[in-house]
Design an enzyme around this catalytic site. Structure first.
Site, short mmCIF file in Angstrom:
data_model
loop_
_atom_site.label_atom_id
_atom_site.label_comp_id
_atom_site.label_asym_id
_atom_site.label_seq_id
_atom_site.Cartn_x
_atom_site.Cartn_y
_atom_site.Cartn_z
N SER A 136 0.73 7.29 1.32
CA SER A 136 0.44 6.59 2.58
C SER A 136 0.94 7.45 3.74
O SER A 136 1.81 8.33 3.55
CB SER A 136 1.15 5.23 2.59
OG SER A 136 1.10 4.65 3.88
N TYR A 168 8.47 -0.38 1.00
CA TYR A 168 7.17 0.29 0.97
C TYR A 168 7.30 1.78 1.29
O TYR A 168 6.86 2.63 0.50
CB TYR A 168 6.21 -0.38 1.94
CG TYR A 168 4.79 0.19 1.83
CD1 TYR A 168 3.98 -0.17 0.77
CD2 TYR A 168 4.31 1.10 2.76
CE1 TYR A 168 2.70 0.35 0.64
CE2 TYR A 168 3.04 1.62 2.64
CZ TYR A 168 2.23 1.25 1.59
OH TYR A 168 0.98 1.79 1.46
#
Length: 318
Positions: free
Chosen positions: A165, A177
């Site tokens: 990401s 995350y």
């Protein structure tokens, strides 16, 4: 004169790169690709996309409902299996299933796509298990699935595609995350160097913000409220409920601009699997290319300022 030479060299570089990246691997219809997280989102679209391309797709879904829906939308070539990447026994069973299907040909591609993004909130609102919930799927699951399938990938001199990401380059929110995606970046880098001598290529996909079932404004808002409800009383007092409501408002505003074209990501995955010369990293989405990638190279004080200017201040901040 020097400027013209530089322009010519840059142009030549991009021309050579464009030519190399257009060269496609032969006999794609004989190649098996295993994809995790195919119930929805990127994994689901990629499974359908590769199936149309003629590859032999082995799609891992978390639920039988997701697997059944995917089979209804694809050809008879596509096979599905139920996989929970947080459970070693599930990974072992899926690995044996793949081994029996691919036989001596080995596994051409592994796409580690399964992932979760919540709970996400200020770190102080969260507990250890909130971090581990994400890390178990996004990082430890990627590692265990990859290590289990490496012998089959070596046999085919295949490809590993790990979904990272832009938040694996620069952390904007608290929670597990970004931690997990930073870990995916590190694992992919070391793995690439270690197994390149076996002819196996490792690629990372670094998407920006895309609209998927996991990133809907409703889910993000609910996630934030649940984290707030579980936070300790003294933490709530420091931040204040006004801070919570302002954050949710900002999240909902930003979610309106998330990219809905998931093919920008799956096209990168497909290229990594089918090109003779895949890239090491793919940035998918305009925000990834023109905001987060440049930000990751900027001085810290500029990044901190730009990352926090839209967000409210806690009630008792200095």
């Amino acid at each position: 004169m020097w400027l013209l030479c530089m322009v010519a060299l840059v142009g030549l570089y991009h021309l050579v790169r464009w030519h190399r990246e257009r060269q496609v691997v032969s006999q794609l219809r004989d190649k098996y690709v295993f994809i995790t997280g195919c119930d929805s989102g990127f994994g689901n679209l990629l499974a359908r996309q590769l199936d149309l391309r003629g590859l032999r797709v082995l799609a891992a879904c978390l639920t039988e409902k997701g697997a059944e829906q995917l089979r209804d939308q694809t050809s008879d070539r596509l096979e599905t299996v139920i996989l929970d990447v947080t459970k070693s026994e599930s990974i072992a069973e899926a690995t044996q299933w793949v081994k029996e299907l691919v036989g001596d040909r080995g596994l051409w591609g592994l796409v580690n796509n399964a992932g979760v993004s919540m709970p996400t909130a200020p770190n102080e609102w969260l507990a250890r298990q909130d971090f581990m919930k994400i890390i178990d799927v996004n990082l430890l699951g990627v590692i265990e699935v990859t290590l289990s399938l490496l012998p089959l990938l070596r046999k085919a001199k295949g490809r590993v595609v790990n979904v990272s990401s832009v938040l694996g380059r620069i952390a904007i929110f608290g929670g597990g995350y970004s931690i997990s995606k930073y870990g995916v970046e590190a694992f992919s880098d070391t793995l690439r160097r270690e197994i390149s001598t076996f002819g196996v290529k490792v690629t990372m996909i670094e998407p920006g913000y895309f609209k998927t079932p996991l990133t809907s404004s409703e889910n993000l808002s609910e996630n934030f409220r649940k984290a707030w409800e579980k936070a300790r009383p003294e933490v709530k007092d420091v931040y204040g409920e006004k801070f919570l409501n302002s954050c949710i408002k900002t999240i909902n505003q930003q979610a309106k601009y998330y990219n809905e074209d998931l093919s920008l990501v799956t096209d990168c995955m497909e290229h990594a699997l089918t090109s003779c010369y895949p890239r090491t990293r793919y940035s998918a989405g305009w925000d990834a290319k023109f905001i987060y990638l440049p930000l990751s190279y900027m001085p810290t004080f500029l990044v901190d300022t730009m990352a926090s200017w839209r967000y409210p201040r806690p009630a008792k901040a200095l």
